[in-house]
Scaffold this motif. Sequence first.
Motif, PDB file in Angstrom:
ATOM      1  N   LEU A 150      -9.456  -3.010  -4.017  1.00  0.00           N
ATOM      2  CA  LEU A 150     -10.100  -1.762  -3.602  1.00  0.00           C
ATOM      3  C   LEU A 150      -9.440  -1.170  -2.362  1.00  0.00           C
ATOM      4  CD1 LEU A 150     -13.899  -2.531  -4.163  1.00  0.00           C
ATOM      5  CD2 LEU A 150     -12.315  -1.299  -5.657  1.00  0.00           C
ATOM      6  N   GLY A 151      -8.668  -1.993  -1.646  1.00  0.00           N
ATOM      7  CA  GLY A 151      -7.963  -1.482  -0.476  1.00  0.00           C
ATOM      8  C   GLY A 151      -6.997  -0.362  -0.793  1.00  0.00           C
ATOM      9  N   TYR A 152      -6.527  -0.291  -2.045  1.00  0.00           N
ATOM     10  CA  TYR A 152      -5.631   0.804  -2.426  1.00  0.00           C
ATOM     11  C   TYR A 152      -6.338   2.156  -2.383  1.00  0.00           C
ATOM     12  CZ  TYR A 152      -2.297  -2.655  -4.296  1.00  0.00           C
ATOM     13  OH  TYR A 152      -1.396  -3.689  -4.436  1.00  0.00           O
ATOM     14  N   VAL A 153      -7.644   2.176  -2.622  1.00  0.00           N
ATOM     15  CA  VAL A 153      -8.389   3.436  -2.686  1.00  0.00           C
ATOM     16  C   VAL A 153      -9.453   3.492  -1.594  1.00  0.00           C
ATOM     17  CG1 VAL A 153      -7.917   3.919  -5.105  1.00  0.00           C
ATOM     18  CG2 VAL A 153      -9.878   2.467  -4.512  1.00  0.00           C
ATOM     19  N   ASP A 154      -9.173   2.878  -0.465  1.00  0.00           N
ATOM     20  CA  ASP A 154     -10.051   2.893   0.701  1.00  0.00           C
ATOM     21  C   ASP A 154      -9.512   3.938   1.669  1.00  0.00           C
ATOM     22  OD1 ASP A 154     -11.401   2.326   3.109  1.00  0.00           O
ATOM     23  OD2 ASP A 154     -11.556   0.192   2.616  1.00  0.00           O
ATOM     24  N   VAL A 155     -10.311   4.960   1.965  1.00  0.00           N
ATOM     25  CA  VAL A 155      -9.765   6.077   2.747  1.00  0.00           C
ATOM     26  C   VAL A 155      -9.411   5.675   4.171  1.00  0.00           C
ATOM     27  CG1 VAL A 155     -10.835   7.891   1.355  1.00  0.00           C
ATOM     28  CG2 VAL A 155     -12.073   6.970   3.338  1.00  0.00           C
ATOM     29  N   GLN A 156      -9.990   4.583   4.699  1.00  0.00           N
ATOM     30  CA  GLN A 156      -9.567   4.156   6.038  1.00  0.00           C
ATOM     31  C   GLN A 156      -8.089   3.770   6.039  1.00  0.00           C
ATOM     32  OE1 GLN A 156     -10.944   0.523   7.708  1.00  0.00           O
ATOM     33  NE2 GLN A 156     -10.927  -0.595   5.780  1.00  0.00           N
ATOM     34  N   ASN A 157      -7.581   3.281   4.905  1.00  0.00           N
ATOM     35  CA  ASN A 157      -6.180   2.891   4.832  1.00  0.00           C
ATOM     36  C   ASN A 157      -5.244   4.084   4.667  1.00  0.00           C
ATOM     37  OD1 ASN A 157      -6.813   0.167   5.080  1.00  0.00           O
ATOM     38  ND2 ASN A 157      -7.001  -0.130   2.868  1.00  0.00           N
ATOM     39  N   LEU A 158      -5.784   5.235   4.286  1.00  0.00           N
ATOM     40  CA  LEU A 158      -4.989   6.456   4.153  1.00  0.00           C
ATOM     41  C   LEU A 158      -5.037   7.326   5.411  1.00  0.00           C
ATOM     42  CD1 LEU A 158      -5.969   7.485   0.507  1.00  0.00           C
ATOM     43  CD2 LEU A 158      -3.636   7.075   1.296  1.00  0.00           C
ATOM     44  N   GLY A 216     -11.765   0.079 -13.280  1.00  0.00           N
ATOM     45  CA  GLY A 216     -10.364  -0.318 -13.210  1.00  0.00           C
ATOM     46  C   GLY A 216     -10.088  -1.476 -12.280  1.00  0.00           C
ATOM     47  N   ALA A 217     -11.114  -1.992 -11.607  1.00  0.00           N
ATOM     48  CA  ALA A 217     -10.904  -3.053 -10.620  1.00  0.00           C
ATOM     49  C   ALA A 217     -10.476  -4.367 -11.253  1.00  0.00           C
ATOM     50  CB  ALA A 217     -12.171  -3.265  -9.788  1.00  0.00           C
ATOM     51  N   GLU A 218     -10.694  -4.536 -12.563  1.00  0.00           N
ATOM     52  CA  GLU A 218     -10.282  -5.756 -13.253  1.00  0.00           C
ATOM     53  C   GLU A 218      -9.025  -5.527 -14.089  1.00  0.00           C
ATOM     54  OE1 GLU A 218     -13.608  -7.405 -15.371  1.00  0.00           O
ATOM     55  OE2 GLU A 218     -14.958  -6.997 -13.711  1.00  0.00           O
ATOM     56  N   ASP A 219      -8.388  -4.411 -13.886  1.00  0.00           N
ATOM     57  CA  ASP A 219      -7.179  -4.056 -14.619  1.00  0.00           C
ATOM     58  C   ASP A 219      -6.041  -3.920 -13.606  1.00  0.00           C
ATOM     59  OD1 ASP A 219      -5.419  -3.112 -16.618  1.00  0.00           O
ATOM     60  OD2 ASP A 219      -7.013  -1.977 -17.598  1.00  0.00           O
ATOM     61  N   ASP A 220      -4.941  -3.362 -14.047  1.00  0.00           N
ATOM     62  CA  ASP A 220      -3.839  -3.077 -13.131  1.00  0.00           C
ATOM     63  C   ASP A 220      -4.328  -2.127 -12.044  1.00  0.00           C
ATOM     64  OD1 ASP A 220      -1.443  -1.474 -12.174  1.00  0.00           O
ATOM     65  OD2 ASP A 220      -0.439  -2.930 -13.464  1.00  0.00           O
ATOM     66  N   PRO A 221      -3.907  -2.298 -10.775  1.00  0.00           N
ATOM     67  CA  PRO A 221      -4.341  -1.387  -9.711  1.00  0.00           C
ATOM     68  C   PRO A 221      -4.027   0.083  -9.982  1.00  0.00           C
ATOM     69  CG  PRO A 221      -3.329  -3.331  -8.757  1.00  0.00           C
ATOM     70  CD  PRO A 221      -3.108  -3.418 -10.240  1.00  0.00           C
ATOM     71  N   GLU A 222      -3.019   0.337 -10.835  1.00  0.00           N
ATOM     72  CA  GLU A 222      -2.706   1.718 -11.188  1.00  0.00           C
ATOM     73  C   GLU A 222      -3.824   2.362 -12.004  1.00  0.00           C
ATOM     74  OE1 GLU A 222       0.386   2.848 -10.180  1.00  0.00           O
ATOM     75  OE2 GLU A 222       0.878   0.884  -9.367  1.00  0.00           O
ATOM     76  N   LYS A 223      -4.762   1.549 -12.524  1.00  0.00           N
ATOM     77  CA  LYS A 223      -5.840   2.060 -13.358  1.00  0.00           C
ATOM     78  C   LYS A 223      -7.106   2.358 -12.562  1.00  0.00           C
ATOM     79  CE  LYS A 223      -3.922   1.677 -17.526  1.00  0.00           C
ATOM     80  NZ  LYS A 223      -4.472   0.713 -18.497  1.00  0.00           N
ATOM     81  N   PHE A 225       0.819  -1.215   0.000  1.00  0.00           N
ATOM     82  CA  PHE A 225       0.000   0.000   0.000  1.00  0.00           C
ATOM     83  C   PHE A 225       0.852   1.264   0.000  1.00  0.00           C
ATOM     84  CE2 PHE A 225      -2.322   3.404   2.151  1.00  0.00           C
ATOM     85  CZ  PHE A 225      -3.526   3.410   1.482  1.00  0.00           C
ATOM     86  N   GLU A 226       1.842   1.338   0.877  1.00  0.00           N
ATOM     87  CA  GLU A 226       2.664   2.555   0.974  1.00  0.00           C
ATOM     88  C   GLU A 226       3.451   2.769  -0.317  1.00  0.00           C
ATOM     89  OE1 GLU A 226       2.338   4.659   3.294  1.00  0.00           O
ATOM     90  OE2 GLU A 226       1.254   3.488   4.801  1.00  0.00           O
ATOM     91  N   GLU A 227       4.006   1.704  -0.874  1.00  0.00           N
ATOM     92  CA  GLU A 227       4.764   1.815  -2.108  1.00  0.00           C
ATOM     93  C   GLU A 227       3.857   2.249  -3.271  1.00  0.00           C
ATOM     94  OE1 GLU A 227       6.833  -0.845   0.709  1.00  0.00           O
ATOM     95  OE2 GLU A 227       4.785  -0.769  -0.073  1.00  0.00           O
ATOM     96  N   TYR A 228       2.642   1.736  -3.268  1.00  0.00           N
ATOM     97  CA  TYR A 228       1.672   2.098  -4.299  1.00  0.00           C
ATOM     98  C   TYR A 228       1.462   3.610  -4.329  1.00  0.00           C
ATOM     99  CZ  TYR A 228      -3.018   2.267  -6.534  1.00  0.00           C
ATOM    100  OH  TYR A 228      -4.112   2.549  -7.334  1.00  0.00           O
ATOM    101  N   TRP A 229       1.259   4.205  -3.168  1.00  0.00           N
ATOM    102  CA  TRP A 229       1.002   5.646  -3.132  1.00  0.00           C
ATOM    103  C   TRP A 229       2.280   6.460  -3.295  1.00  0.00           C
ATOM    104  CZ3 TRP A 229      -3.144   7.753  -4.581  1.00  0.00           C
ATOM    105  CH2 TRP A 229      -4.349   7.054  -4.454  1.00  0.00           C
ATOM    106  N   ASP A 230       3.422   5.898  -2.900  1.00  0.00           N
ATOM    107  CA  ASP A 230       4.691   6.576  -3.201  1.00  0.00           C
ATOM    108  C   ASP A 230       4.883   6.680  -4.712  1.00  0.00           C
ATOM    109  OD1 ASP A 230       5.299   6.897  -0.534  1.00  0.00           O
ATOM    110  OD2 ASP A 230       6.667   5.177  -0.429  1.00  0.00           O
ATOM    111  N   ARG A 231       4.594   5.599  -5.427  1.00  0.00           N
ATOM    112  CA  ARG A 231       4.715   5.631  -6.891  1.00  0.00           C
ATOM    113  C   ARG A 231       3.716   6.608  -7.502  1.00  0.00           C
ATOM    114  NH1 ARG A 231       4.672   0.019  -6.132  1.00  0.00           N
ATOM    115  NH2 ARG A 231       2.562  -0.118  -7.041  1.00  0.00           N
TER     116      ARG A 231
END
Length: 339
Positions: free
Chosen positions: A250-258, A143-150, A24-30
Amino acid sequence: MAFIDMPMEELQVYLGSSPRPNDFEEYWDRALAELEELPDRVELSPAPFKASFARCDDLFFTGVGGARVHAKLLRPIDTPPARSPALLQFHGYSMSSGDWSEKLGYVAAGFVVAALDCRGQGGLSEDAGSVRGNTLHGHIIRGAEDDPEKLLYRQIFLDTVQLARFVMNLEEVDAARVGVKGASQGGALSLACAALEPRIRKVVSIYPFLSDYRRAWELDPDHTAYLELKEYFRRFDPTHAREADLFMRLGYVDVQNLAHKIEGEVLMATGLSDDVCPPSTQFAAYNRITAAKQMEIYPDFGHEDLPGIEDTAFRFLADLIDPEWPDGAGGRCTDRRRV
């Protein structure tokens, strides 16, 4: 109370049920690094709306994926010798940045105001991304069925950061006195923006959306806010073979994780009868905030206008104008039950 999904003592300690990806952290760093590579294509043009004390401009910038993103920008004409505070406003799901006149109260008080149009919703911003898979019934699953970056909300979260950085760089703005404000989707975007741009000093988040997706789905929503999760399974994964993968993604774009990244002071508000964005999903984000925070509770209200919350929000944000603002700035009013 017409609806409550957990007793208050459980809400106060609930930390969510949706997963958090290991990277998760690396995802948002990128993601934030991607912003540094974007072309500096910003356009400002006078808006047709006029006000005697406000300069009103249409702002367009190029976001990730090449989309042209729009925001309304309002600035006081008579600027003080010192730089001004600023307020970023984010709108509800499927809506737009709203009328110019709605923002004039904050401009009159001395704020520079910028109001974002979310991609592909009711305003002027483009949804330029092409993704594999279904895009039916909403933006959570886009984008949920594509790369998480999408994931579309990755792009929208980054749009909020770009807008914040543009406003902070304006000559007339004091970058140390910037707040964010919104309700529902706008409440979620306020949390996301403050998490990804830690210089945000004040955060108003009213019954935020986009939090704890698994919990929202488990409560079997029939309202449009989270209906797309139910429809996704019915149409594209009827045996739930990919359920775990969907919620992890979807955890990448879940505001509880941010939420733990937020450094500014937070004012949240919720109605305990909210059956659109259930209270537990909102508390999942609130309970993860480690910065100074407070929650205004409306026991008998749902996803609707909350009496007095706009006045409470103004007093909370007024610290950005002057810490000695009359009637007690900094959200120190006590006219409703508070957590």
